[in-house]
Design an enzyme around this catalytic site. Structure first.
Site, PDB file in Angstrom:
ATOM      1  N   SER A 137      -2.863  -2.196  -3.755  1.00 34.12           N
ATOM      2  CA  SER A 137      -1.452  -1.759  -3.957  1.00 34.12           C
ATOM      3  C   SER A 137      -0.789  -2.383  -5.337  1.00 34.12           C
ATOM      4  O   SER A 137       0.500  -2.107  -5.510  1.00 34.12           O
ATOM      5  CB  SER A 137      -0.610  -2.387  -2.818  1.00 34.12           C
ATOM      6  OG  SER A 137      -0.702  -1.819  -1.719  1.00 34.12           O
ATOM      7  N   LYS A 161       0.758  -0.064  -7.612  1.00 41.13           N
ATOM      8  CA  LYS A 161       2.208   0.292  -7.239  1.00 41.13           C
ATOM      9  C   LYS A 161       3.086  -0.204  -8.496  1.00 41.13           C
ATOM     10  O   LYS A 161       4.162   0.332  -8.753  1.00 41.13           O
ATOM     11  CB  LYS A 161       2.558  -0.200  -6.113  1.00 41.13           C
ATOM     12  CG  LYS A 161       2.075   0.566  -4.763  1.00 41.13           C
ATOM     13  CD  LYS A 161       2.703  -0.018  -3.607  1.00 41.13           C
ATOM     14  CE  LYS A 161       2.539   0.816  -2.330  1.00 41.13           C
ATOM     15  NZ  LYS A 161       1.138   0.601  -1.821  1.00 41.13           N
ATOM     16  N   SER A 194       5.144  -3.219   0.406  1.00 39.57           N
ATOM     17  CA  SER A 194       4.167  -2.425  -0.199  1.00 39.57           C
ATOM     18  C   SER A 194       4.102  -1.146   0.456  1.00 39.57           C
ATOM     19  O   SER A 194       3.014  -0.457   0.998  1.00 39.57           O
ATOM     20  CB  SER A 194       2.818  -3.259  -0.208  1.00 39.57           C
ATOM     21  OG  SER A 194       1.932  -2.774  -0.983  1.00 39.57           O
ATOM     22  N   LYS A 244       3.223  -8.367  -7.585  1.00 41.19           N
ATOM     23  CA  LYS A 244       2.716  -7.607  -6.763  1.00 41.19           C
ATOM     24  C   LYS A 244       1.287  -8.000  -6.019  1.00 41.19           C
ATOM     25  O   LYS A 244       0.331  -8.296  -6.959  1.00 41.19           O
ATOM     26  CB  LYS A 244       2.547  -6.077  -7.163  1.00 41.19           C
ATOM     27  CG  LYS A 244       2.509  -5.035  -6.098  1.00 41.19           C
ATOM     28  CD  LYS A 244       3.698  -4.757  -5.176  1.00 41.19           C
ATOM     29  CE  LYS A 244       3.582  -4.046  -4.046  1.00 41.19           C
ATOM     30  NZ  LYS A 244       2.650  -4.549  -3.048  1.00 41.19           N
TER      31      LYS A 244
END
Length: 438
Positions: free
Chosen positions: A128, A131, A186, A305
């Protein structure tokens, strides 16, 4: 120059040697000689042999995937070499010993200098952390106050076991709410709804790949916008650092990345003849921001992140400030033996980076976007494409001052200029005391 130390394994087994071929049985005489040699060695070897917690069984190490012998040299030739890269000056601190990640990068967010790296351009599944590129691509295109009613088709194509924030079909959400779902939880469901609003998953994937090329992130190939494991989907610690650095120029990106907890809209329900929509609390899964059992929030952390999938293991990119210096650290796929290892290894590298700043020769630098600095084209391998010196020459009239971080206290915003982008843009980096908790 830094010389890597090769630890002596404390887990050696004569059943499975490094070659993988079992040893032949020893004769009694050979065994006796070996025992005698071992006893004699105790008289000559110091009793206090250091034991390293990051040592591995040779048989297990042999199963680990190996980085390519040659990788991309975007940002500098040294970044294309496998293994740990660091150039220590006299008095510089040694790198942490407890590092198991397959790839990592420590860089200065302002100058773009890469202070140290380990397999920086190794193309690995990103989970993720991808992202961040999704946000770089889509976030500027959708007004935060725009509302969208979720259709069943919006949630199609999500991988089994995807992380979800709790988006429901038939309910309306603002773009602002959906981005909170992306950054805090997420949520792949929030990603797919935003992708639908952007014209669909296929269009969004195409745009993400184009954005990666524009950011000189040539190690990256996007197949799914949410980072879910897909064949051929890869990125690198170097590229993930570029995505974070680009995103942090956007104030909305910074807000979402630094939000520790928030309210998210729930389902609309009827009760006692009245229609009411409840909300529920969501918390950021970035453990260096929020803390967890066995891990404290990192001082000065402001995002960005984390991710985790079967193929990627755990991945994380974090940004933090100490004094006037802001560092970005990306860690990909620690061995999993240490609980919360991706955060602990990030914290160790941040600590080292702050201590080592000004005491190391950079091993490379973060490339600027191909459109910055008046260059126009994507730099070739071996070209930094965005050195701070070149950027300074192309921008003789910087806006917003000298591009330095100016002070940080509780309740005060820090202003930082990204010199390597060729334009001295200033963006606030909120300290931990100003986390949004709405």
């Amino acid at each position: 120059m830094y010389v890597r130390r090769v630890p002596i394994s404390s887990h050696y087994s004569d059943r499975t040697p490094r070659s993988g071929v079992p040893h032949a049985p020893r004769t009694r005489r050979a065994a006796a000689l070996a025992s005698t040699a071992f006893a004699l060695s105790l008289l000559t070897v110091p009793a206090a042999m250091p034991a390293h917690a990051d040592e591995k069984n040779p048989a297990d190490a042999a199963k680990e995937p190996k980085p390519p012998a040659q990788m991309s040299t975007v940002g500098g030739a040294q970044l294309g070499r496998p293994g740990t890269q660091v150039n220590l000056r006299k008095g510089a601190p040694e790198l942490p010993t407890k590092l198991s990640a397959r790839s990592w990068v420590v860089s200065d967010a302002e100058s773009g200098q890469v202070l140290a790296s380990h397999n920086a351009h190794w193309r690995l599944p990103p989970a993720s952390t991808l992202k961040m590129l999704f946000a770089d691509t889509v976030l500027p295109k959708l007004p935060s106050d725009r509302e969208h009613k979720v259709l069943p088709s919006d949630l199609e194509g999500m991988g089994e076991g995807s992380s979800l924030v709790g988006v429901k079909e038939g309910e309306s959400y603002s773009v602002h709410d959906l981005w909170r779902g992306v950054f805090l939880r997420s949520g792949n469901d929030a990603v797919h709804v935003l992708a639908a609003m952007n014209g669909g998953v296929d269009k969004t994937v195409e745009e993400m790949n184009e954005k990666a090329r524009a950011l000189t992130a040539n190690d990256t190939k996007v197949v799914s916008p949410d980072g879910y494991d897909r064949p051929g989907q890869v990125s690198s610690a170097y590229d993930l650092t570029l995505f974070a650095r680009a995103g942090l120029q956007n104030k909305d990106f910074r807000e979402y990345a630094a939000t520790a907890s928030a309210k998210f809209p729930g389902e609309t329900k009827k009760k006692d003849g009245k229609t009411k929509r409840e909300s529920f609390q969501i918390q950021n899964t970035n453990r260096l921001l929020t803390g967890d059992v066995g891990i404290d929030p990192y001082p000065g952390i402001a995002g960005v992140k984390n991710g985790s999938t079967t193929n990627a293991g755990n991945t994380f990119t974090g940004v933090a400030q100490r004094g006037d210096r802001v560092l970005l650290v990306t860690v990909m796929h620690p061995d999993g033996e240490e609980p919360h290892g991706v955060y602990k290894e990030t914290a160790r590298l941040l600590d080292w980076g702050f201590d080592a700043a000004g005491k190391v020769e950079p091993v490379g630098e973060l490339a600027a976007p191909s459109s910055a600095g008046g260059g126009g084209g994507t730099p070739k391998d071996g070209e930094a494409g965005g050195s701070s010196h070149a950027a300074a020459r192309t921008d003789s009239k910087p806006s917003g001052g000298a591009g330095m971080a100016v002070g940080i206290t509780a309740g005060v915003l820090v202003l930082l200029g990204l010199v390597a982008y060729g334009v001295h843009r200033r963006w606030p980096l909120p300290d931990l005391a100003r986390r949004h908790r709405r």
